[in-house]
Design a protein around this motif. Sequence first.
Motif, mmCIF file in Angstrom:
data_model
loop_
_atom_site.group_PDB
_atom_site.id
_atom_site.type_symbol
_atom_site.label_atom_id
_atom_site.label_comp_id
_atom_site.label_asym_id
_atom_site.label_seq_id
_atom_site.Cartn_x
_atom_site.Cartn_y
_atom_site.Cartn_z
ATOM 1 N N UNK A 17 -39.544 28.348 41.867
ATOM 2 C CA UNK A 17 -38.514 28.692 42.853
ATOM 3 C C UNK A 17 -38.135 27.498 43.721
ATOM 4 N N UNK A 18 -37.682 26.423 43.077
ATOM 5 C CA UNK A 18 -37.284 25.223 43.810
ATOM 6 C C UNK A 18 -35.793 24.927 43.641
ATOM 7 N N UNK A 19 -35.047 25.935 43.223
ATOM 8 C CA UNK A 19 -33.613 25.811 43.037
ATOM 9 C C UNK A 19 -33.107 27.050 42.320
ATOM 10 N N UNK A 20 -31.811 27.090 42.085
ATOM 11 C CA UNK A 20 -31.212 28.236 41.412
ATOM 12 C C UNK A 20 -31.323 28.101 39.896
ATOM 13 N N UNK A 21 -31.514 29.217 39.224
ATOM 14 C CA UNK A 21 -31.599 29.200 37.762
ATOM 15 C C UNK A 21 -30.244 28.831 37.162
ATOM 16 N N UNK A 22 -30.279 28.005 36.097
ATOM 17 C CA UNK A 22 -29.059 27.631 35.393
ATOM 18 C C UNK A 22 -29.082 28.209 33.972
ATOM 19 N N UNK A 23 -28.110 27.822 33.159
ATOM 20 C CA UNK A 23 -27.991 28.401 31.826
ATOM 21 C C UNK A 23 -29.195 28.092 30.939
ATOM 22 N N UNK A 24 -29.837 26.953 31.163
ATOM 23 C CA UNK A 24 -31.032 26.645 30.385
ATOM 24 C C UNK A 24 -32.143 27.639 30.659
ATOM 25 N N UNK A 25 -32.291 28.024 31.926
ATOM 26 C CA UNK A 25 -33.279 29.047 32.260
ATOM 27 C C UNK A 25 -32.887 30.388 31.653
ATOM 28 N N UNK A 26 -31.584 30.695 31.687
ATOM 29 C CA UNK A 26 -31.128 31.957 31.099
ATOM 30 C C UNK A 26 -31.492 32.025 29.628
ATOM 31 N N UNK A 27 -31.304 30.917 28.905
ATOM 32 C CA UNK A 27 -31.658 30.890 27.482
ATOM 33 C C UNK A 27 -33.135 31.179 27.295
ATOM 34 N N UNK A 59 -35.144 31.106 46.931
ATOM 35 C CA UNK A 59 -34.974 30.792 45.521
ATOM 36 C C UNK A 59 -35.728 31.804 44.653
ATOM 37 N N UNK A 60 -36.895 32.249 45.141
ATOM 38 C CA UNK A 60 -37.626 33.278 44.403
ATOM 39 C C UNK A 60 -36.819 34.571 44.356
ATOM 40 N N UNK A 61 -36.243 34.946 45.478
ATOM 41 C CA UNK A 61 -35.417 36.154 45.505
ATOM 42 C C UNK A 61 -34.230 36.028 44.559
ATOM 43 N N UNK A 62 -33.662 34.823 44.485
ATOM 44 C CA UNK A 62 -32.523 34.597 43.592
ATOM 45 C C UNK A 62 -32.940 34.713 42.127
ATOM 46 N N UNK A 63 -34.171 34.300 41.801
ATOM 47 C CA UNK A 63 -34.674 34.438 40.433
ATOM 48 C C UNK A 63 -34.686 35.909 40.031
ATOM 49 N N UNK A 64 -35.242 36.747 40.890
ATOM 50 C CA UNK A 64 -35.294 38.181 40.591
ATOM 51 C C UNK A 64 -33.882 38.753 40.417
ATOM 52 N N UNK A 65 -32.986 38.345 41.298
ATOM 53 C CA UNK A 65 -31.624 38.871 41.241
ATOM 54 C C UNK A 65 -30.918 38.435 39.956
ATOM 55 N N UNK A 66 -31.059 37.158 39.601
ATOM 56 C CA UNK A 66 -30.393 36.650 38.400
ATOM 57 C C UNK A 66 -30.915 37.328 37.136
#
Length: 297
Positions: A17-27, A59-66
């Motif tokens: 949780x050190x930034x927002x997830x991008x498309x690479x994380x989505x993959x 950033x952790x909260x954003x991970x869950x949301x994404x």
Amino acid sequence: MPISRPEQPVFRFAPSPNGLLHLGHALSAIVNHDMATAMGGRFLLRIEDIDRTRCRPEFEAAIFEDLAWLGLDWEEPVRRQSDHLDLYAAAIERLQRMGLVYPSAMTRGDIRAAVAAAEATGLAWPRDPDGTPLYPGGERGFSPEEQAALLASGRPYAWRLDMQNAVKRAGEPLAWREIDPVRPDETTSIDADPAAWGDVVLSRSDAPSSYHLSVVVDDALQGITHVVRGRDLYHATSVHRLLQRLLDLPEPVYHHHRLILGPDGRKLSKSNRDTGIAAFRAAGHEPADVRAMVLGQ
């Protein structure tokens, strides 16, 4: 060789949780989730938040949301590395008792200067698979008294793996099982070469564990049977197999998927603020659009 099927395969997606997830994380998240579903397995989410200077609750909260927006679900409770620092310390202590780690205090500047001085004489300094010069290892031969003096000095230090002795201690040659991209029901044996990484850092005085150490401890404790991650970590698997052997940890099966590259040909990175999943959501895209982007469907 055919994959040995456990009763229930276990996969995990483990972002920091050190930034927002991008498309690479989505993959990576989608591939893990889809493989787990196809095999009737479990899908876990792990938050790798050891670096408290960069990791943030938002950033952790954003991970869950994404991930929820992408339609992925995971088991609760979510494991956070920051809740298990004692386990990484215990692993370091075990390696200390085996005489396989040593404290090192050379700074990045010290290392650069040592490498530059050697290369000025015409010596080609060895580099790891990521292109980083190997650690000079000046403290590797310190006596117990010299090590104690370094630790008592108050200087920042890291615990490094004595790679040469660790490889000797591991014994027989190491390999890992990589899922065949063409025949996903089979694996190929890949020879591991941990020595190519030199004396890697396992922890620092200001950080209780490195990625190399924490990932093998966590995967073992969570019963991870299939490690699915980006191709950028392919060569690091050599170090992970060595640590698994030294710490008597089980060996998972591996699959290193392709990377999603930016327009300039480099892999996507949170530090470069590459477009995050949230930005696609805000622009009106649907989860199916992102899935199609990353899977090429």
